[in-house]
Motif scaffolding. Structure first.
Motif, PDB file in Angstrom:
ATOM      1  N   ILE A 194       2.884  -7.843 -11.714  1.00 46.15           N
ATOM      2  CA  ILE A 194       3.797  -7.073 -10.881  1.00 46.15           C
ATOM      3  C   ILE A 194       4.677  -7.987 -10.061  1.00 46.15           C
ATOM      4  CG2 ILE A 194       2.373  -5.005 -10.782  1.00 46.15           C
ATOM      5  CD1 ILE A 194       1.273  -5.885  -8.158  1.00 46.15           C
ATOM      6  N   ASP A 195       5.759  -7.410  -9.523  1.00 44.99           N
ATOM      7  CA  ASP A 195       6.787  -8.125  -8.799  1.00 44.99           C
ATOM      8  C   ASP A 195       6.342  -8.422  -7.368  1.00 44.99           C
ATOM      9  OD1 ASP A 195       9.561  -8.843  -9.484  1.00 44.99           O
ATOM     10  OD2 ASP A 195      10.042  -7.716  -7.680  1.00 44.99           O
ATOM     11  N   PRO A 196       6.824  -9.539  -6.752  1.00 42.17           N
ATOM     12  CA  PRO A 196       6.454  -9.813  -5.363  1.00 42.17           C
ATOM     13  C   PRO A 196       6.734  -8.650  -4.415  1.00 42.17           C
ATOM     14  CG  PRO A 196       7.518 -11.721  -6.315  1.00 42.17           C
ATOM     15  CD  PRO A 196       7.625 -10.634  -7.330  1.00 42.17           C
ATOM     16  N   GLY A 197       7.899  -8.001  -4.584  1.00 39.76           N
ATOM     17  CA  GLY A 197       8.202  -6.848  -3.734  1.00 39.76           C
ATOM     18  C   GLY A 197       7.242  -5.705  -3.979  1.00 39.76           C
ATOM     19  N   ALA A 198       6.850  -5.511  -5.249  1.00 44.75           N
ATOM     20  CA  ALA A 198       5.895  -4.453  -5.570  1.00 44.75           C
ATOM     21  C   ALA A 198       4.514  -4.778  -5.022  1.00 44.75           C
ATOM     22  CB  ALA A 198       5.828  -4.262  -7.087  1.00 44.75           C
ATOM     23  N   VAL A 199       4.196  -6.071  -4.925  1.00 49.40           N
ATOM     24  CA  VAL A 199       2.910  -6.468  -4.348  1.00 49.40           C
ATOM     25  C   VAL A 199       2.836  -6.022  -2.893  1.00 49.40           C
ATOM     26  CG1 VAL A 199       1.478  -8.433  -3.671  1.00 49.40           C
ATOM     27  CG2 VAL A 199       2.572  -8.406  -5.904  1.00 49.40           C
ATOM     28  N   ILE A 200       3.923  -6.250  -2.145  1.00 47.62           N
ATOM     29  CA  ILE A 200       3.963  -5.817  -0.749  1.00 47.62           C
ATOM     30  C   ILE A 200       3.731  -4.312  -0.656  1.00 47.62           C
ATOM     31  CG2 ILE A 200       5.438  -5.583   1.289  1.00 47.62           C
ATOM     32  CD1 ILE A 200       4.635  -8.424   0.910  1.00 47.62           C
ATOM     33  N   GLU A 201       4.386  -3.550  -1.517  1.00 48.17           N
ATOM     34  CA  GLU A 201       4.211  -2.086  -1.519  1.00 48.17           C
ATOM     35  C   GLU A 201       2.781  -1.717  -1.887  1.00 48.17           C
ATOM     36  OE1 GLU A 201       7.042  -0.124  -3.994  1.00 48.17           O
ATOM     37  OE2 GLU A 201       8.708  -0.420  -2.587  1.00 48.17           O
ATOM     38  N   ARG A 202       2.230  -2.398  -2.886  1.00 47.53           N
ATOM     39  CA  ARG A 202       0.869  -2.095  -3.332  1.00 47.53           C
ATOM     40  C   ARG A 202      -0.139  -2.364  -2.215  1.00 47.53           C
ATOM     41  NH1 ARG A 202      -1.629  -3.071  -8.414  1.00 47.53           N
ATOM     42  NH2 ARG A 202       0.392  -2.695  -9.375  1.00 47.53           N
ATOM     43  N   MET A 203       0.019  -3.484  -1.527  1.00 46.77           N
ATOM     44  CA  MET A 203      -0.914  -3.826  -0.462  1.00 46.77           C
ATOM     45  C   MET A 203      -0.771  -2.887   0.736  1.00 46.77           C
ATOM     46  SD  MET A 203      -0.741  -8.015  -0.668  1.00 46.77           S
ATOM     47  CE  MET A 203      -1.948  -8.278   0.634  1.00 46.77           C
ATOM     48  N   ALA A 204       0.466  -2.477   1.013  1.00 46.76           N
ATOM     49  CA  ALA A 204       0.697  -1.528   2.108  1.00 46.76           C
ATOM     50  C   ALA A 204       0.041  -0.184   1.821  1.00 46.76           C
ATOM     51  CB  ALA A 204       2.192  -1.345   2.345  1.00 46.76           C
ATOM     52  N   ALA A 205      -0.157   0.104   0.534  1.00 53.16           N
ATOM     53  CA  ALA A 205      -0.765   1.377   0.137  1.00 53.16           C
ATOM     54  C   ALA A 205      -2.283   1.253   0.002  1.00 53.16           C
ATOM     55  CB  ALA A 205      -0.159   1.842  -1.183  1.00 53.16           C
ATOM     56  N   MET A 206      -2.868   0.218   0.595  1.00 50.68           N
ATOM     57  CA  MET A 206      -4.322   0.045   0.602  1.00 50.68           C
ATOM     58  C   MET A 206      -4.837   0.214   2.029  1.00 50.68           C
ATOM     59  SD  MET A 206      -4.773  -3.363  -1.809  1.00 50.68           S
ATOM     60  CE  MET A 206      -4.170  -3.431  -3.498  1.00 50.68           C
ATOM     61  N   PRO A 207      -4.813   1.426   2.559  1.00 48.94           N
ATOM     62  CA  PRO A 207      -5.200   1.627   3.960  1.00 48.94           C
ATOM     63  C   PRO A 207      -6.631   1.169   4.219  1.00 48.94           C
ATOM     64  CG  PRO A 207      -5.161   3.716   2.781  1.00 48.94           C
ATOM     65  CD  PRO A 207      -4.541   2.706   1.876  1.00 48.94           C
ATOM     66  N   GLY A 208      -6.782   0.438   5.316  1.00 47.28           N
ATOM     67  CA  GLY A 208      -8.115   0.011   5.708  1.00 47.28           C
ATOM     68  C   GLY A 208      -8.565  -1.303   5.112  1.00 47.28           C
ATOM     69  N   LYS A 209      -7.829  -1.815   4.124  1.00 47.62           N
ATOM     70  CA  LYS A 209      -8.281  -3.048   3.464  1.00 47.62           C
ATOM     71  C   LYS A 209      -7.924  -4.296   4.262  1.00 47.62           C
ATOM     72  CE  LYS A 209     -10.090  -0.898   0.028  1.00 47.62           C
ATOM     73  NZ  LYS A 209     -11.575  -0.789  -0.052  1.00 47.62           N
ATOM     74  N   PHE A 210      -6.747  -4.294   4.902  1.00 48.66           N
ATOM     75  CA  PHE A 210      -6.274  -5.484   5.593  1.00 48.66           C
ATOM     76  C   PHE A 210      -6.008  -5.183   7.065  1.00 48.66           C
ATOM     77  CE2 PHE A 210      -4.662  -5.638   1.160  1.00 48.66           C
ATOM     78  CZ  PHE A 210      -5.470  -6.678   0.698  1.00 48.66           C
ATOM     79  N   ASP A 211      -6.200  -6.195   7.893  1.00 48.61           N
ATOM     80  CA  ASP A 211      -5.919  -6.051   9.318  1.00 48.61           C
ATOM     81  C   ASP A 211      -4.452  -5.632   9.480  1.00 48.61           C
ATOM     82  OD1 ASP A 211      -4.837  -6.956  11.940  1.00 48.61           O
ATOM     83  OD2 ASP A 211      -6.889  -7.649  12.258  1.00 48.61           O
ATOM     84  N   PRO A 212      -4.175  -4.463  10.094  1.00 50.76           N
ATOM     85  CA  PRO A 212      -2.795  -3.965  10.153  1.00 50.76           C
ATOM     86  C   PRO A 212      -1.847  -4.862  10.943  1.00 50.76           C
ATOM     87  CG  PRO A 212      -4.248  -2.619  11.515  1.00 50.76           C
ATOM     88  CD  PRO A 212      -5.128  -3.524  10.705  1.00 50.76           C
ATOM     89  N   VAL A 213      -2.325  -5.466  12.026  1.00 49.64           N
ATOM     90  CA  VAL A 213      -1.462  -6.344  12.828  1.00 49.64           C
ATOM     91  C   VAL A 213      -1.105  -7.601  12.035  1.00 49.64           C
ATOM     92  CG1 VAL A 213      -1.322  -7.742  14.927  1.00 49.64           C
ATOM     93  CG2 VAL A 213      -2.364  -5.463  15.014  1.00 49.64           C
ATOM     94  N   VAL A 214      -2.095  -8.193  11.387  1.00 51.49           N
ATOM     95  CA  VAL A 214      -1.863  -9.408  10.607  1.00 51.49           C
ATOM     96  C   VAL A 214      -0.988  -9.097   9.391  1.00 51.49           C
ATOM     97  CG1 VAL A 214      -2.944 -11.307   9.331  1.00 51.49           C
ATOM     98  CG2 VAL A 214      -4.028 -10.414  11.398  1.00 51.49           C
TER      99      VAL A 214
END
Length: 420
Positions: free
Chosen positions: A303-323
């Protein structure tokens, strides 16, 4: 000409070529610089280092001692004249330790040299890990310093290069990319110089335990995703123990242990929650996931770098939101290497960022959706084209072969580098 002196002998106007001793014991990122202010001079004299190597062809030499018996005239009542160093008239080769700002296209060329230099060091370190030999922090110091200098010169070039440079030695490239990502993210989070050092080292080393797994990755094409999770998960503790045995900072070893923890407690090896996960580990979780998805993809394909950002943003709870928010700010909504669709019905690749508006990067066109054919490449600075064109979204790459996309990125980046 190089000359070794003690810290007590350093003076303003000298060109520092090297600081002897571990960089974990002093506050300087750069090891090559002109000593031109009193605060830095005092910091250098107070630093816990073994000695300083100066280059007297680029700066002042040590002043000779005066004989005690020689009479000295009374000092004049005029302001003292500061000695000036006149540099050689011949142009010097670019100093890769410099942190002077560079354009993205120009920095790509420098970053390419640094990546190759770093790959050789990381290759050697990972081989030592596989053989069960400990390493010294000094072995990887030059790599961290090179990457930090590159990020200082241009915050997007090194990471952009990693998106457009694919190699068979995935682990080595991944280590270099994650080190640069950790440094960029650390700068966005305003970490101290010491914390930034540890962040860069953690990015370079948090996967070192993979080299100690009782498997032959070469037989799997170097793809650790083919390993059963119960085997692969062991790399976190193996890496942690190896780094501690090597005398690495505790925070770096902890990042190796916890970079697969998740904010909601669903990660491993300890199922830690939110703020109980060390900061470097929360940062590493994001950088590791981003680079792996942007390089190898997952069951949905590359997948594309921009799509990676979208994919990760759509993983609620997985990553520290502030970081994660800080990560998006430093990478931009459309990271370098992202392929986008323009209002003009052309496809283009992001080749540079606008520091004031990450939604309007510089892109290079290559394909017309109207004719279904390639077009003559053109650079468009979307922040300064007065609305003549704009990004309407990420390109649909499903009708491209992944290998073609990778080859396209490499070719487009090469053209951008040559155009500097």
């Amino acid at each position: 000409m190089l000359k070794r002196i003690s810290t007590s002998q350093v003076e303003l106007g000298m060109f520092v070529h090297k600081l002897e001793g571990s960089w974990l014991k002093h506050p300087f990122w750069k090891t090559k610089f002109v000593l031109d202010d009193t605060e830095t001079l005092q910091d250098l004299r107070d630093a816990d280092i073994d000695g300083v190597v100066i280059d007297i062809s680029k700066g002042l030499d040590v002043q000779p001692l005066r004989h005690a018996a020689a009479p000295r005239p009374a000092p004049a009542q005029t302001a003292p004249q500061r000695r000036r160093f006149v540099p050689p008239s011949t142009p010097a080769q670019f100093d890769l330790a410099s942190t002077a700002p560079q354009s993205t296209a120009r920095e790509f060329g420098h970053a390419t040299k640094l990546a190759e230099r770093g790959r050789k060091v990381v290759n050697k370190v990972f081989l030592q890990a596989r053989l069960g030999k400990t390493i010294k922090a000094e072995a990887i110091e030059p790599v961290i310093e090179d990457i930090f200098a590159s990020v200082q010169r241009n915050p997007h070039a090194f990471n952009g290069l990693m998106r457009c440079k694919q190699e068979h030695e995935y682990l080595y490239r991944h280590a270099l990319a994650c080190s640069a990502l950790m440094i960029s993210l650390g700068r966005e989070l305003k970490l101290s110089p010491g914390e930034l050092r540890e962040a860069g080292m953690a990015g370079l080393m948090f996967d070192v335990g993979i080299n100690q797994l009782p498997v032959d990755l070469a037989a799997l094409g170097g793809d650790h995703r083919k390993l059963p999770i119960e085997i692969f998960a062991r790399h976190t503790r193996l890496g942690h123990d190896f780094l501690l045995a090597s005398g690495m900072p505790q925070a770096v070893a902890d990042a190796a242990l916890h970079h697969h923890e998740r904010n909601d407690g669903s990660g491993y090896p300890d199922g830690l929650l939110g703020g109980t996960i060390p900061l470097l580990s929360r940062m590493a979780a994001i950088c590791d996931a981003y680079d792996e998805l942007a390089s190898l993809g997952d069951e949905l394909g590359a997948i594309d770098p921009g799509a990676v950002i979208e994919r990760m943003a759509a993983m609620p709870g997985k990553f520290d939101p502030v970081v994660f928010d800080a990560f998006v700010r430093c990478m931009g909504s459309f990271p370098i290497g992202t392929i986008v669709e323009l209002k003009s019905q052309q496809l283009a690749m992001v080749i540079d960022q606008d520091g004031t508006d990450y939604a309007k990067p510089t892109v290079r066109t290559f394909y017309s959706l109207v004719t279904g054919e390639s077009v003559k490449s053109e650079n468009i600075d979307l922040a300064n084209c007065y609305g003549a064109d704009e990004i309407v979204g990420l390109a649909d790459l499903s009708w491209f072969e992944p290998e073609d996309v990778l080859e396209l990125r490499q070719r487009m980046m090469l053209l951008a580098t040559r155009a500097r």
